[in-house]
Design an enzyme around this catalytic site. Structure first.
Site, mmCIF file in Angstrom:
data_model
loop_
_atom_site.group_PDB
_atom_site.id
_atom_site.type_symbol
_atom_site.label_atom_id
_atom_site.label_comp_id
_atom_site.label_asym_id
_atom_site.label_seq_id
_atom_site.Cartn_x
_atom_site.Cartn_y
_atom_site.Cartn_z
ATOM 1 N N ASN A 144 0.776 -1.271 0.201
ATOM 2 C CA ASN A 144 -0.288 -0.015 0.012
ATOM 3 C C ASN A 144 0.824 1.142 -0.102
ATOM 4 O OD1 ASN A 144 -1.720 2.147 0.409
ATOM 5 N ND2 ASN A 144 -2.689 1.270 2.247
ATOM 6 N N HIS A 193 -12.815 3.086 -0.238
ATOM 7 C CA HIS A 193 -12.636 1.907 0.984
ATOM 8 C C HIS A 193 -13.266 0.694 0.250
ATOM 9 C CE1 HIS A 193 -12.437 5.467 3.809
ATOM 10 N NE2 HIS A 193 -11.369 5.168 3.519
ATOM 11 N N ARG A 239 -2.542 -2.342 -3.368
ATOM 12 C CA ARG A 239 -3.650 -1.345 -3.507
ATOM 13 C C ARG A 239 -3.746 -0.062 -4.363
ATOM 14 N NH1 ARG A 239 -4.825 3.392 0.630
ATOM 15 N NH2 ARG A 239 -7.166 3.633 0.477
ATOM 16 N N GLU A 272 -8.255 -5.240 5.114
ATOM 17 C CA GLU A 272 -8.049 -4.829 3.841
ATOM 18 C C GLU A 272 -6.862 -5.825 3.168
ATOM 19 O OE1 GLU A 272 -9.232 -0.614 2.959
ATOM 20 O OE2 GLU A 272 -8.755 -0.724 4.972
ATOM 21 N N ARG A 301 -11.218 15.767 6.712
ATOM 22 C CA ARG A 301 -11.891 16.364 5.479
ATOM 23 C C ARG A 301 -13.596 16.675 5.923
ATOM 24 N NH1 ARG A 301 -10.520 10.575 3.079
ATOM 25 N NH2 ARG A 301 -8.427 10.979 2.214
#
Length: 412
Positions: free
Chosen positions: A21, A194, A105, A398, A255
């Site tokens: 990742n 996601h 990823r 993940e 965010r």
């Protein structure tokens, strides 16, 4: 072709998958053996390009202790080489014949990539073409891919896309209500992110309920520093909260989530802010940190308990947005079998779970205080037996999802 899952890993021969990742200044990695889904090693290289670069490597097989390196790591190539050295020191080097593939990823796959994909030159070019809609993420993912290819050019490299799970959204959910020609010319639509987490968690939630994924409708709340919700009907995503970028939707650590688009015009006209300054404001200086100066939910809850009004307001705004999405997605799905919390905040913050469900009894949602207070790394129900809709906590994985999809693809 049916999308491979983490469970579809039967086969012989090489069985290890290295999951990478790659972020803009970091590389996370994990080495898994897909014969039994065991983790052999994991690590993080952060602050790449700085004098204070840091690598932490943890050998997981045999209970070895973590090792740490401090000192400048100039680029991603050096970061991956350093990670490879640490793996080799544990007898897990990248030259091992047991390594079947490297799974990457990749944040944005657009509409073309709906499944895990073996990376070819053409695939890499398409990922590059998507950089304008993922300028913060895809370039780093591409760097990680190219570096890994240079280290092991003979090894299959597989891209697993954050957006892939959400490509099943119907067109009426994915399109924005703007001029069609303009939207199509610039690839403006809702993609969602996601996806590997939402895929894994929704499937595990069905298992927890003793049902097949195709028989279950679930709302998944992935609550980390980045946060997103999804409505999953029969194993297929039909709605998600993030859009063209990861900015849309829930209140997050830094965010803003949903906001009137005219705020950006107002800031430009009245405050004289540039597009880059507004971008930084909404992505890095908003959300919880913009509301109260903290983006760590544990610290925010500590402040709330001490009577801090700014922290309390930030918490209430965060929870209010969650309630809105639970209600909206209940309407989208029509029938909800479970609401599922996952990721760092979702798995660990009992107050967030309790507050998000409170008052939703008419939707069949109730949380049992004692079950909610239990801390566990296992999937579990936190609703009482009489609840019409289950409320669950399912730890996301993940890396296992990426490894499983990668291995199933190359093994087939």
């Amino acid at each position: 072709m049916t999308t491979p899952t983490a469970e579809d890993t039967a086969g012989t021969g090489a069985s290890r998958v290295l999951v990478l990742n790659s972020g803009s200044s970091s590389v996370k990695y994990q080495l898994l053996d897909m014969r039994d889904h065991s983790r052999l090693a994991s690590g993080l290289v952060e602050r790449i390009g700085e004098e204070t670069s840091r690598l932490v490597h943890t050998p997981l097989a045999g209970g070895g202790e973590s090792r740490e390196r401090i000192g400048r790591i100039p680029d991603h190539e050096a970061a991956l080489k350093a990670a490879a050295e640490e793996l080799a020191a544990d007898g897990l080097g990248l030259d091992s014949p047991e390594l079947a593939a490297i799974g990457h990823r990749v944040v944005h796959g657009g509409l073309r990539f709906t499944e895990p994909t073996v990376i070819t030159d053409e695939v890499l070019k398409e990922i590059e073409r998507l950089v304008p809609v993922a300028p913060l993420h895809n370039p780093a993912n591409i760097t990680g891919i190219r570096t890994a290819q240079a280290l092991r050019p003979d090894l299959p490299q597989v891209a697993v896309f954050d957006t892939a799970f959400h490509t099943t959204m119907p067109e009426y959910a994915a399109r924005y209500a703007i001029d069609v020609a303009t939207a199509d010319a610039h690839r403006i639509r809702r993609y969602g992110f996601h996806g590997t987490s939402h895929a894994y968690v929704s499937r595990k939630a069905a298992e927890l309920l003793g049902s097949a994924p195709e028989d279950v409708n679930v709302i998944v709340l992935h609550l980390g520093n980045g946060a997103s919700a999804s409505a999953v009907a029969g194993g297929r995503c039909v709605e998600t909260s993030m859009g063209l970028t990861p900015l849309e939707g829930l209140v997050m650590g830094t965010r803003s989530g949903d906001i009137d688009p005219a705020v950006t015009f107002h800031l430009k006209r009245v405050a004289g802010m540039s597009a880059d300054e507004i971008d930084e404001l909404l992505n890095k200086k908003s959300g919880l940190v913009g509301l109260c100066g903290d983006n760590d939910m544990r610290e925010i809850r500590r402040r709330v308990d001490e009577g801090d009004e700014r922290a309390a307001l930030a918490f209430d705004i965060y929870v209010h947005r969650l309630k809105k999405y639970i209600g909206a997605y209940s309407a989208v799905l029509g029938r909800v079998d479970a609401v599922v919390f996952t990721a760092g905040v979702g798995e660990n913050s009992a107050p967030v779970r309790e507050a998000a469900i409170a008052g939703l009894e008419e939707l069949g949602l109730v949380v049992d205080a004692d079950l909610n207070a239990v801390r566990s790394g296992e999937p579990r129900l936190i609703s009482p037996n009489y609840a019409r809709v289950a409320v669950a906590v399912v730890p996301t994985d993940e890396e296992l999802e990426i490894a499983g999809q990668t291995f199933a693809l190359v093994d087939n």
